[in-house]
Design a protein around this motif. Structure first.
Motif, short mmCIF file in Angstrom:
data_model
loop_
_atom_site.label_atom_id
_atom_site.label_comp_id
_atom_site.label_asym_id
_atom_site.label_seq_id
_atom_site.Cartn_x
_atom_site.Cartn_y
_atom_site.Cartn_z
N PRO A 253 0.99 -1.21 0.22
CA PRO A 253 0.02 0.08 0.09
C PRO A 253 0.69 1.11 -0.14
CG PRO A 253 0.17 -0.94 2.18
CD PRO A 253 0.79 -1.90 1.25
N VAL A 254 1.31 1.66 -1.35
CA VAL A 254 2.20 2.81 -1.16
C VAL A 254 1.71 4.09 -0.90
CG1 VAL A 254 3.52 1.62 -3.06
CG2 VAL A 254 1.71 3.05 -3.87
N ASP A 255 0.12 4.08 -0.74
CA ASP A 255 -0.37 5.44 -0.10
C ASP A 255 -0.18 5.60 1.30
OD1 ASP A 255 -2.04 2.94 0.05
OD2 ASP A 255 -3.84 4.18 0.04
N VAL A 256 0.31 4.62 1.92
CA VAL A 256 0.69 4.74 3.41
C VAL A 256 2.16 4.94 3.59
CG1 VAL A 256 0.73 3.63 5.81
CG2 VAL A 256 -1.23 3.40 3.96
N HIS A 257 2.52 5.85 4.17
CA HIS A 257 3.97 6.41 4.61
C HIS A 257 4.89 5.07 4.98
CE1 HIS A 257 8.01 8.32 5.83
NE2 HIS A 257 7.34 9.00 4.83
N PRO A 258 5.94 4.77 4.54
CA PRO A 258 6.75 3.58 4.96
C PRO A 258 7.07 3.56 6.45
CG PRO A 258 7.74 4.42 2.83
CD PRO A 258 6.69 5.22 3.40
N SER A 259 7.20 4.68 7.19
CA SER A 259 7.35 4.68 8.37
C SER A 259 6.40 4.02 9.28
CB SER A 259 7.61 6.28 9.08
OG SER A 259 6.47 6.96 8.77
N ILE A 260 5.12 3.93 8.81
CA ILE A 260 3.87 3.70 9.70
C ILE A 260 3.35 2.30 9.11
CG2 ILE A 260 3.72 5.71 10.93
CD1 ILE A 260 1.30 6.51 9.13
N ARG A 261 3.67 2.13 7.78
CA ARG A 261 3.06 1.16 6.89
C ARG A 261 3.06 -0.05 7.63
NH1 ARG A 261 5.50 0.65 1.09
NH2 ARG A 261 4.91 2.80 1.12
N HIS A 262 4.01 -0.72 8.23
CA HIS A 262 3.94 -1.91 8.95
C HIS A 262 2.67 -1.81 10.18
CE1 HIS A 262 6.49 0.48 11.63
NE2 HIS A 262 6.41 -0.20 12.51
N LEU A 263 2.86 -0.79 10.74
CA LEU A 263 1.72 -0.78 11.81
C LEU A 263 0.38 -0.73 11.19
CD1 LEU A 263 3.25 2.49 13.55
CD2 LEU A 263 3.28 0.05 14.67
N ASP A 264 -0.19 -0.06 10.02
CA ASP A 264 -1.32 -0.38 9.30
C ASP A 264 -1.86 -1.60 8.89
OD1 ASP A 264 -2.18 2.25 10.37
OD2 ASP A 264 -1.71 3.23 8.28
N CYS A 265 -0.65 -1.87 8.28
CA CYS A 265 -0.52 -3.37 7.71
C CYS A 265 -0.88 -4.59 8.72
CB CYS A 265 0.32 -3.54 6.78
SG CYS A 265 0.42 -2.74 5.18
N LEU A 266 -0.17 -4.51 9.49
CA LEU A 266 -0.38 -5.63 10.59
C LEU A 266 -1.62 -5.58 11.41
CD1 LEU A 266 1.49 -8.01 11.59
CD2 LEU A 266 2.65 -6.31 10.21
N PHE A 267 -2.04 -4.11 11.74
CA PHE A 267 -3.31 -4.24 12.32
C PHE A 267 -4.46 -4.58 11.53
CE2 PHE A 267 -7.27 -1.98 13.14
CZ PHE A 267 -7.35 -2.09 14.48
N GLU A 268 -4.33 -4.54 10.35
CA GLU A 268 -5.44 -5.09 9.44
C GLU A 268 -5.27 -6.53 9.16
OE1 GLU A 268 -7.93 -3.24 8.07
OE2 GLU A 268 -7.02 -1.45 8.52
N LYS A 269 -4.12 -6.94 9.14
CA LYS A 269 -3.98 -8.60 9.20
C LYS A 269 -4.25 -9.03 10.46
CE LYS A 269 0.42 -9.55 6.46
NZ LYS A 269 1.61 -10.29 6.66
#
Length: 517
Positions: A172-188
């Motif tokens: 999801p390149v529309d989410v900044h890499p600094s916080i992308r892992h937080l959003d992605c793991l939350f959704e997972k």
């Protein structure tokens, strides 16, 4: 053309069925698949030993570069030869370290009913991982985005034939890499209750991921470390290198008792010798060097050897997948994995750009190579296109049809030989002039006798044309839309969800993971 699926009663969630009266598809139940077939073994014992000895020569005489100071310090402590960032290790050390890896272990996610035991003939299938682009029939090819990421996670949860959530199904390149892992793991962790992967990309991302998996499962730190709850996959930088962030993340996860899969990416003719035996030898050497490091640092940590050995198009240099060479390399690596007593990871991959015939024959070849090699974990089994540059929901649906067929293929009922299965009395009853459609033996079994597809169309041409002449990818597009429309997240403890949300919010306030932009 009409691409909406015809509705069928069955499958899915009972509560939704009561409200809507239909489900998108009828699918197979969740199960732990066990592969009953003997592995295909193209190598004789001399061939297995030739590749093993070749890998040991690479490790002893040529060496592997580790671009990680902690790894180099650990190797020095172990008495291994270290010159600059090149590490050379002899066979006795490698085999002693590899022998520490457990032969059996179970990875348990927040829903223990989805636990995955490893160490036998189990074979598990996962979603596509890591493409930067998304493609579907409506949008075409576009950069990855968070809503597309969520849709793939929902498909991962929905399909019972998909056993684990691998890397980001689309970046999801529309989410900044600094916080992308937080959003992605939350959704997972909220949209699935299956075993989850986290990228081994440096301290902050790995430590955050482990804490999020722990919180989601409601575990104490001690309980989290008592057994594997998640996994990562690291790749070498072929030829002959391991980089800093992946080794750093792998060491952190191994010390916490979590599963690490080591998968060199060796393309014959580009990053590895053009011969498949040479490419497999290099791949084995690179994988064992990292596994040896992890077992020295964290004896008994669960590890798995991976294969991603294929060839390139010698006209263009482009990667090729699902080729005869890919299949043989996967089978050969399976023989080496059994020599070392390590579970095996392979993939379901293709080089096709859209979900067409090429995409399916190449992916089917890859999936059959997994079946034939004794693979335990199949990455990218659903949704992969363009050599890993595209994730497609249509391809995801089409691949799940193939994976379900493999699950049916592994059901012992298919080759059962009880007297009722031999059915001599039924043959006598029907005789030479009758048919089997109406006999009691058929009537008792008609609903379960054969695999029932959810995406294939078995009607004749005229019936298909009258019904709109819908091609497979169009049919899959409609199925994916219907699944997403009826999707409901799995149950989750509300306190755990709130704690997970609070952790993500706090880490975002702290800046997440450092980046240079």
């Amino acid at each position: 053309m009409n691409s909406e699926p015809r509705r069928k009663r069955a499958g899915g969630r009972a509560g939704h069925a009561e409200r809507s009266g239909y489900h998108a598809i009828e699918q197979m139940d969740w199960r732990i698949p066990v592969n009953p077939d003997r592995p295909t073994e193209p190598l004789d014992e001399a061939g297995v030993q030739a590749i093993h000895k070749g890998a040991m020569r690479i490790l002893r005489d040529i060496g592997i570069r580790f671009l990680n100071e902690e790894a180099l310090a650990l190797f020095r402590q172990a008495g291994v030869r270290v010159e600059g960032d090149t590490v050379r290790m002899d066979e006795d050390f490698v085999m002693e370290m590899v022998g520490r890896a457990p032969r059996r272990f179970t990875v348990t996610p927040r829903n223990p009913d989805r636990a995955l035991p490893f160490g036998g003939r189990e074979i598990y299938f996962g979603n596509v991982s890591s493409p930067p682009n998304y493609w579907d029939l409506a949008r075409g090819k576009v950069p990855g985005f968070m809503e597309g990421f969520r849709d793939f996670i929902k498909l991962t949860q929905y399909f019972n034939c998909i056993h684990f959530a691998g890397g980001y199904p689309v970046e999801p390149v529309d989410v900044h890499p600094s916080i992308r892992h937080l959003d992605c793991l939350f959704e997972k962790l909220t949209l699935t209750d299956k075993v989850c992967h986290a990228y081994a990309l440096g301290k902050e991302r790995v430590e955050d991921a482990m804490e999020m998996v722990r919180i989601a499962a409601g575990l104490t730190p001690e309980a989290f470390r008592a057994g594997p709850r998640m996994f990562t996959n690291i790749n070498s930088v072929s030829p002959l290198k391991h980089d800093f962030p992946m080794i750093d993340g792998a060491l952190r996860l191994a010390r916490a008792g979590q599963l690490v899969v080591v998968t060199p990416f060796t393309l014959a003719g580009a990053m590895a010798p053009v011969t498949m035996a040479g490419a497999v030898t290099l791949s084995v050497a690179e994988a064992l060097s990292a596994i040896a490091l992890l077992q020295y640092a964290a004896p008994g940590a669960p590890c798995m050897i991976g294969t991603f050995t294929s060839n390139v198009d010698m006209k263009s240099g482009a990667p090729a997948f699902g080729t005869p060479e890919y299949m043989r390399a996967t089978q050969m690596t399976g023989q080496l994995a059994r020599l070392y007593g390590l579970p095996l990871r392979s993939s379901g991959v293709c080089a096709a750009n859209v979900p067409d015939g090429q995409s399916m024959w190449e992916t089917s070849n890859s999936l059959w190579a997994a079946m034939q090699s004794g693979t335990n974990m199949v990455y990218h089994a659903a949704g992969w296109l363009e050599g890993g540059l595209i994730a497609s929901p249509e391809k995801f649906v089409m691949d799940c049809e193939v994976v379900q067929m493999l699950l049916r293929y592994m059901e012992p009922q298919v080759w059962a030989t009880t007297p009722d299965d031999i059915a001599v009395e039924t043959v006598a009853e029907v005789g030479a002039e009758g048919h089997y459609f109406g006999c009691q033996h058929t009537q008792d079994r008609y609903a379960t006798a054969f695999y029932a597809p959810f995406a294939s169309d078995w009607r004749n041409f005229e019936a298909w044309k009258i019904d709109g002449a819908v091609w497979t990818a169009e049919r899959a597009h409609g199925i994916a839309k219907a699944i997403l429309a009826e999707f409901e997240p799995p149950a989750m403890d509300e306190a755990a969800r709130e704690a997970l949300s609070a952790f993500v919010a706090r880490r975002k306030e702290e800046g997440g993971a450092p980046t240079d932009f």
